[in-house]
Write a protein that holds these residues in place. Sequence first.
Motif, PDB file in Angstrom:
ATOM      1  N   LEU A  71       0.868  -1.051   0.154  1.00  0.00           N
ATOM      2  CA  LEU A  71      -0.080  -0.018  -0.172  1.00  0.00           C
ATOM      3  C   LEU A  71       0.828   1.190  -0.091  1.00  0.00           C
ATOM      4  O   LEU A  71       1.601   1.352   0.757  1.00  0.00           O
ATOM      5  CB  LEU A  71      -0.878   0.053   1.247  1.00  0.00           C
ATOM      6  N   GLN A  75      -2.292   5.877  -2.035  1.00  0.00           N
ATOM      7  CA  GLN A  75      -3.339   4.752  -2.117  1.00  0.00           C
ATOM      8  C   GLN A  75      -4.186   5.004  -0.823  1.00  0.00           C
ATOM      9  O   GLN A  75      -5.457   5.184  -0.529  1.00  0.00           O
ATOM     10  CB  GLN A  75      -2.953   3.305  -2.270  1.00  0.00           C
ATOM     11  N   TRP A  76      -3.538   4.938   0.296  1.00  0.00           N
ATOM     12  CA  TRP A  76      -3.919   5.208   1.707  1.00  0.00           C
ATOM     13  C   TRP A  76      -4.540   6.457   1.873  1.00  0.00           C
ATOM     14  O   TRP A  76      -5.750   6.224   2.568  1.00  0.00           O
ATOM     15  CB  TRP A  76      -2.732   4.941   2.628  1.00  0.00           C
ATOM     16  N   ARG A  78      -6.124   8.616  -0.066  1.00  0.00           N
ATOM     17  CA  ARG A  78      -7.040   8.618  -0.979  1.00  0.00           C
ATOM     18  C   ARG A  78      -8.207   7.612  -0.484  1.00  0.00           C
ATOM     19  O   ARG A  78      -9.458   7.998  -0.280  1.00  0.00           O
ATOM     20  CB  ARG A  78      -6.893   8.085  -2.476  1.00  0.00           C
ATOM     21  N   GLN A  79      -7.893   6.379   0.008  1.00  0.00           N
ATOM     22  CA  GLN A  79      -8.779   5.817   0.769  1.00  0.00           C
ATOM     23  C   GLN A  79      -9.142   6.239   2.020  1.00  0.00           C
ATOM     24  O   GLN A  79     -10.546   6.470   2.480  1.00  0.00           O
ATOM     25  CB  GLN A  79      -8.314   4.159   1.073  1.00  0.00           C
ATOM     26  N   TRP A  80      -8.457   6.888   2.779  1.00  0.00           N
ATOM     27  CA  TRP A  80      -8.569   7.286   4.143  1.00  0.00           C
ATOM     28  C   TRP A  80      -9.762   8.812   4.058  1.00  0.00           C
ATOM     29  O   TRP A  80     -10.372   8.979   4.647  1.00  0.00           O
ATOM     30  CB  TRP A  80      -7.433   7.731   4.885  1.00  0.00           C
ATOM     31  N   ASN A  82     -11.456   9.309   1.371  1.00  0.00           N
ATOM     32  CA  ASN A  82     -12.979   9.009   1.081  1.00  0.00           C
ATOM     33  C   ASN A  82     -13.781   8.472   2.186  1.00  0.00           C
ATOM     34  O   ASN A  82     -14.998   8.730   2.207  1.00  0.00           O
ATOM     35  CB  ASN A  82     -12.724   7.905   0.170  1.00  0.00           C
ATOM     36  N   VAL A  83     -13.395   7.689   3.140  1.00  0.00           N
ATOM     37  CA  VAL A  83     -13.911   7.188   4.501  1.00  0.00           C
ATOM     38  C   VAL A  83     -14.199   8.577   5.182  1.00  0.00           C
ATOM     39  O   VAL A  83     -15.476   8.574   5.850  1.00  0.00           O
ATOM     40  CB  VAL A  83     -13.168   6.366   5.093  1.00  0.00           C
ATOM     41  N   ASP A 155      -5.857   0.386  12.006  1.00  0.00           N
ATOM     42  CA  ASP A 155      -6.224  -0.804  11.090  1.00  0.00           C
ATOM     43  C   ASP A 155      -5.170  -1.813  10.828  1.00  0.00           C
ATOM     44  O   ASP A 155      -5.112  -2.724   9.738  1.00  0.00           O
ATOM     45  CB  ASP A 155      -6.401  -0.164   9.623  1.00  0.00           C
TER      46      ASP A 155
END
Length: 377
Positions: A71, A75-76, A78-80, A82-83, A155
């Motif tokens: 990861l 990537q992290w 953008r994922q974070w 979004n959440v 996580d």
Amino acid sequence: MTSRSRRSNGEGNIRPLPSTNWNWRHTVGTTVDGRQLMESGTEPTRREAERVLRESITDFERGLTPLPKFLTVEQWLRQWLNVKRAELALTTHANYKHLIDRHILPTLGDKRVQVLKPSDLRELYAQLVERGYAKSTVRQVSVILSCALQDALYDEIVVRNVAQFAPLPNTKAPEKARALDVPEVRQFLAVARSHHLGVLFEVALATGLRRGEICALKWRCVDLNSGTLLVRENLPVVNGRPVPGPLKTEASARDIPLAAETVALLRDHYERQALYAPHAESFVFTNPDGSFVNPNTLSRWTRQLAVNAGLGRVRFHDLRHTHASLLLRRGVPVEVVSRHLGHTNVAFTLSRYRHVYADEGRVHAVGLSALLSGGAT
């Protein structure tokens, strides 16, 4: 021919390298496409490689080996983000995305989250300082990284939050807020009243509304009979465009009592506005065509009016500071002022919005004899 079996999770081996070092590795899982994920390293001796391998396998069996190794920071983040969208205000989310895209990803985006070091973050902060960014910008970048990496720790993607070990460097001081004194307020209003929305600036000084709050204010939230203004809506600017959104905080939803003078100003404005805009659901302060005022336009008007008044640089937010400081100077309880401003605690109001005027120091100058009098023993 016997096929080669795949290693089970936690199974490992060591092997010598041409450099005379020893490589150790063991499996920790598989990707969604079936590829094995490996934990590996290099040590100078066979004995050391065996020791580290045993420790790594033990950590894996105890659930202490974070995944996934592949990861990247981009990537992290953008994922974070979004959440986090559901938790953040529109302006905050847009600001975070801007800071991530502009300042973090160009430097750290391709790095793997798990190999990120405190020195990587310190280098990023130093680069921002060298490029002339204010302390507030560098701090916001550090807040984003600290929060995102803390969630990665929760996580079990990383084993520690490296942002905790990357202090901010010294940076240039941010622009200080300004509170106009009484003569300066009069100078400003003398020029502002010539503006087609001069009443807006008078109401801003009388209520301390934020620019998004005053631009979003509608007549249905102004009760001229009871003299009450209800702050219920906001008009933040997101990616350069005003977008109706929630208030800044829960405490921002408030009822502000209006002085009789302010009620008279708004009543007169209401009658004049009837010539060009309907009242039901319409905005209190509008452009000549009845459309709402863009908050960025309001900021520009404020700066220009201040320059025309000979006051130098004044931001619209400085009118909010002026409102608070003048009330506190008159002895209005800080609890009342804090509620007017929509703050969650009075300490913040005093530390950020209480400006001491020069004449206050002279009024309260006390001689030594007076200090020593008063019956103290």
